[in-house]
Design a protein around this motif. Structure first.
Motif, PDB file in Angstrom:
ATOM      1  N   LYS A 196       0.844  -1.192   0.000  1.00 34.91           N
ATOM      2  CA  LYS A 196       0.000   0.000   0.000  1.00 34.91           C
ATOM      3  C   LYS A 196       0.878   1.241   0.000  1.00 34.91           C
ATOM      4  O   LYS A 196       2.024   1.211   0.445  1.00 34.91           O
ATOM      5  N   MET A 197       0.314   2.318  -0.540  1.00 32.04           N
ATOM      6  CA  MET A 197       0.980   3.609  -0.573  1.00 32.04           C
ATOM      7  C   MET A 197       0.256   4.499   0.428  1.00 32.04           C
ATOM      8  O   MET A 197      -0.938   4.744   0.286  1.00 32.04           O
ATOM      9  N   ASN A 198       0.979   4.965   1.423  1.00 28.25           N
ATOM     10  CA  ASN A 198       0.425   5.860   2.430  1.00 28.25           C
ATOM     11  C   ASN A 198       0.892   7.262   2.078  1.00 28.25           C
ATOM     12  O   ASN A 198       2.084   7.484   1.892  1.00 28.25           O
ATOM     13  N   ILE A 199      -0.042   8.205   1.988  1.00 32.35           N
ATOM     14  CA  ILE A 199       0.270   9.537   1.486  1.00 32.35           C
ATOM     15  C   ILE A 199      -0.042  10.588   2.546  1.00 32.35           C
ATOM     16  O   ILE A 199      -1.135  10.598   3.104  1.00 32.35           O
ATOM     17  N   LEU A 200       0.930  11.449   2.799  1.00 29.12           N
ATOM     18  CA  LEU A 200       0.739  12.595   3.692  1.00 29.12           C
ATOM     19  C   LEU A 200       0.888  13.848   2.843  1.00 29.12           C
ATOM     20  O   LEU A 200       1.940  14.089   2.245  1.00 29.12           O
ATOM     21  N   LEU A 201      -0.182  14.648   2.762  1.00 31.62           N
ATOM     22  CA  LEU A 201      -0.157  15.909   2.042  1.00 31.62           C
ATOM     23  C   LEU A 201       0.043  17.034   3.050  1.00 31.62           C
ATOM     24  O   LEU A 201      -0.732  17.159   3.997  1.00 31.62           O
ATOM     25  N   THR A 202       1.075  17.843   2.852  1.00 28.95           N
ATOM     26  CA  THR A 202       1.351  18.937   3.781  1.00 28.95           C
ATOM     27  C   THR A 202       0.614  20.201   3.348  1.00 28.95           C
ATOM     28  O   THR A 202       0.079  20.268   2.240  1.00 28.95           O
ATOM     29  N   ALA A 203       0.624  21.204   4.193  1.00 25.34           N
ATOM     30  CA  ALA A 203      -0.040  22.477   3.900  1.00 25.34           C
ATOM     31  C   ALA A 203       0.593  23.183   2.700  1.00 25.34           C
ATOM     32  O   ALA A 203      -0.068  23.959   2.024  1.00 25.34           O
ATOM     33  N   THR A 204       1.846  22.903   2.416  1.00 21.26           N
ATOM     34  CA  THR A 204       2.531  23.540   1.285  1.00 21.26           C
ATOM     35  C   THR A 204       2.354  22.772  -0.015  1.00 21.26           C
ATOM     36  O   THR A 204       2.848  23.202  -1.054  1.00 21.26           O
ATOM     37  N   GLY A 205       1.678  21.617   0.023  1.00 26.08           N
ATOM     38  CA  GLY A 205       1.459  20.815  -1.176  1.00 26.08           C
ATOM     39  C   GLY A 205       2.474  19.719  -1.396  1.00 26.08           C
ATOM     40  O   GLY A 205       2.355  18.947  -2.346  1.00 26.08           O
ATOM     41  N   THR A 206       3.469  19.623  -0.544  1.00 25.32           N
ATOM     42  CA  THR A 206       4.449  18.550  -0.644  1.00 25.32           C
ATOM     43  C   THR A 206       3.789  17.248  -0.190  1.00 25.32           C
ATOM     44  O   THR A 206       3.072  17.222   0.798  1.00 25.32           O
ATOM     45  N   LYS A 207       4.056  16.171  -0.932  1.00 25.29           N
ATOM     46  CA  LYS A 207       3.497  14.864  -0.585  1.00 25.29           C
ATOM     47  C   LYS A 207       4.619  13.941  -0.127  1.00 25.29           C
ATOM     48  O   LYS A 207       5.665  13.850  -0.767  1.00 25.29           O
ATOM     49  N   PHE A 208       4.377  13.253   0.965  1.00 27.88           N
ATOM     50  CA  PHE A 208       5.283  12.220   1.460  1.00 27.88           C
ATOM     51  C   PHE A 208       4.572  10.893   1.254  1.00 27.88           C
ATOM     52  O   PHE A 208       3.444  10.716   1.708  1.00 27.88           O
TER      53      PHE A 208
END
Length: 132
Positions: free
Chosen positions: A68-80
């Protein structure tokens, strides 16, 4: 339970950091990683508009048969993006820790240009300690 890889994608959809852990992922070329990051960026943008209940920040987890791909979207638009086994229970907390390391080791570095590839030994070392 395993962590296979970490991607950091800038707000324009460019891959600025890629790291594999162990032998779980096939070896891909730099261009293949760039295409995958851009595709994931597009999928994330589409899913943020498909919510039937109003505004959405997009997909947080995309599951396959074996990962699975776990995605964290930050307030600046950067995705981890953390690539894990299906049963990895700590992915969300790991992503939050990766983001904290990014903020501390990369964004506080006066020699780093935002939205450009991450070339920080301090970031690499701390990521290895956390995930590797």
């Amino acid at each position: 339970m395993a962590i296979f890889g970490l991607w950091v994608i800038n707000k324009a959809g460019g891959l600025v950091y890629e790291r594999s852990f162990g032998d779980g992922l096939p070896h891909l070329t730099s261009n293949e990683y760039l295409v995958l990051a851009g595709t994931l960026h597009g999928i994330h943008a589409i899913t943020s508009r498909l919510s039937p209940t109003g505004s959405s920040s997009g997909a947080h987890v995309i599951s396959g048969e074996t990962f699975k791909m776990n995605i964290l979207l930050t307030a600046t638009g950067t995705k981890f993006v953390l690539l894990t086994s299906l049963v990895e229970p700590t992915a969300d907390s790991m992503l939050q820790k990766v983001y904290e390391i990014y903020a501390d080791a990369v964004m506080k570095n006066p020699f780093h240009t935002p939205e450009m590839p991450i070339r920080s030994e301090a970031f690499d070392t701390r990521i290895t300690t956390l995930l590797g």
